[in-house]
Design an enzyme around this catalytic site. Structure first.
Site, PDB file in Angstrom:
ATOM      1  N   CYS A  14      -5.317   0.833  44.804  1.00 36.03           N
ATOM      2  CA  CYS A  14      -5.162   1.626  43.570  1.00 36.03           C
ATOM      3  C   CYS A  14      -6.380   1.429  42.676  1.00 36.03           C
ATOM      4  CB  CYS A  14      -3.899   1.202  42.824  1.00 36.03           C
ATOM      5  SG  CYS A  14      -2.365   1.567  43.720  1.00 36.03           S
ATOM      6  N   CYS A  56      -2.086  -3.619  42.957  1.00 40.07           N
ATOM      7  CA  CYS A  56      -2.499  -2.872  44.156  1.00 40.07           C
ATOM      8  C   CYS A  56      -4.023  -2.723  44.219  1.00 40.07           C
ATOM      9  CB  CYS A  56      -1.820  -1.504  44.148  1.00 40.07           C
ATOM     10  SG  CYS A  56      -2.433  -0.369  45.420  1.00 40.07           S
TER      11      CYS A  56
END
Length: 364
Positions: free
Chosen positions: A293, A290
């Site tokens: 993230c 991600c």
């Protein structure tokens, strides 16, 4: 006897008074025999666990040991027989008279008059109390009368005078066999055989050796069980200590750091600990693939340093999929704010300002 030895003896006697079953320990067979020879009543051995209506299969119990006790007799409880006074000086005349009485006793034995033989030998012992053979001979008569305790008293006296008395060991061994003290009996008869073997010793040894073998195998079996039990207990203690250490480690907040969670139990432990201490806890759901993230990760780490009293947790949804499923994670990054075990707010997506603002609100 010095004071320390007397003190040790006193402690041992007190232990026997509080737990008479100690006297049934095979290694104390000689002491048990001595007490019985004085007319003492030894309480029967209690079976471990009997008070609770069951028996432990890991303790030595006699119930599963089948021995041939067909020749065992009830211990005699007659008053101790008359013994000679070793302090007197024996004259040649007394010694000759004692020898004459011994001959009469032997003749009485051959005719089956055992009580008469005892009387002759007792008088002979009074005249010549330092003669081991007189005590050993009277012991052999008591064996014939099936009075093992009396025989043991005389055999002990004979062996005290002459430690190499073959007849002393033989009569004591046979008397102990009558009482079912198999190992002690085998020991005495073995010594007697080494000193002066005869057919009676051999036949008695042959009869009691199966019992001795069973007892020793029995003891080895339960020693093995006890060792195995000890190993299991040690291993259990290690596992328990390891588990407790892991729980403590898991439940201890590392202030100013982000703690990674790999399984549901770890998260439960952390949240429980934070609830007990009334701490704010943040759950950061992330994934290695991600991009957003990775964008939020440095901020989350810096916030952990800035708010050391807040519990910062990080959960990789691929490593802890069960945790992600329980919290219904549909996208990452997602941040949950919890307190006292309950969700109080959340931030979905890479929203730095929202995360900082809500943290400042709830951490105050």
């Amino acid at each position: 006897m010095d004071d320390s030895k007397i003190h040790e003896l006193k402690l041992f006697v007190e232990s026997c008074q509080s737990d008479p079953s100690i006297l049934h320990n095979p290694s104390l067979g000689f002491f048990k025999t001595f007490l019985q020879s004085l007319g003492a009543k030894i309480p029967p051995a209690s079976t471990p666990g009997a008070e609770n209506g069951h028996t432990s299969n890991e303790d030595i119990v006699e119930s599963d040991l089948e021995l041939d006790d067909s020749d065992v007799v009830k211990p005699d409880d007659d008053p101790p027989q008359k013994m000679g006074d070793l302090s007197i000086e024996v004259s040649d005349e007394s010694r000759d008279l004692a020898q004459s009485l011994k001959s009469k006793a032997i003749e009485a034995i051959s005719e089956g008059n055992l009580d008469e033989a005892i009387d002759h030998l007792t008088e002979a012992i009074t005249l010549n109390p330092s003669s081991a053979i007189l005590y050993a001979t009277r012991a052999s008569v008591y064996v014939k009368q099936k009075k093992p305790n009396a025989a043991i008293r005389d055999a002990d006296a004979a062996l005290k005078i002459n430690a190499d008395s073959a007849k002393g060991y033989k009569t004591r061994g046979m008397a102990r066999a009558m009482l079912g003290h198999w190992e002690d009996a085998a020991h005495d008869l073995g010594l007697a055989s080494n000193l002066d073997h005869d057919e009676e010793i051999g036949s008695t040894l042959k009869k009691i050796e199966p019992n001795v073998h069973k007892i020793r195998e029995h003891r080895r079996k339960y020693e093995r069980l006890r060792k195995e039990k000890k190993v299991r207990a040690t291993e259990h203690a290690k596992q328990k200590t390891k588990a407790e250490t892991e729980d403590v480690k898991a439940s201890t907040q590392t202030y100013g750091e982000v703690v990674s969670i790999c399984k549901a139990s770890e998260l439960e432990t952390r949240l429980t600990a934070s609830s007990k201490s009334n701490q704010l806890a943040i759950l950061y759901f992330t994934a290695t693939w991600c991009g957003p993230c990775r964008f939020m990760a440095p901020l989350y780490t810096s916030l952990a340093s800035k708010y050391p009293k807040v519990v910062f947790l990080k959960i990789d949804i691929d490593e802890a999929s069960d945790v992600a499923a329980k919290w219904s994670i549909s996208s990452v990054p997602t941040f949950f704010f919890t307190k006292n075990g309950k969700e109080i707010d959340k931030v979905v997506g890479a929203d730095k300002s929202s995360l900082e603002n809500k943290l400042a609100k709830y951490a105050s």
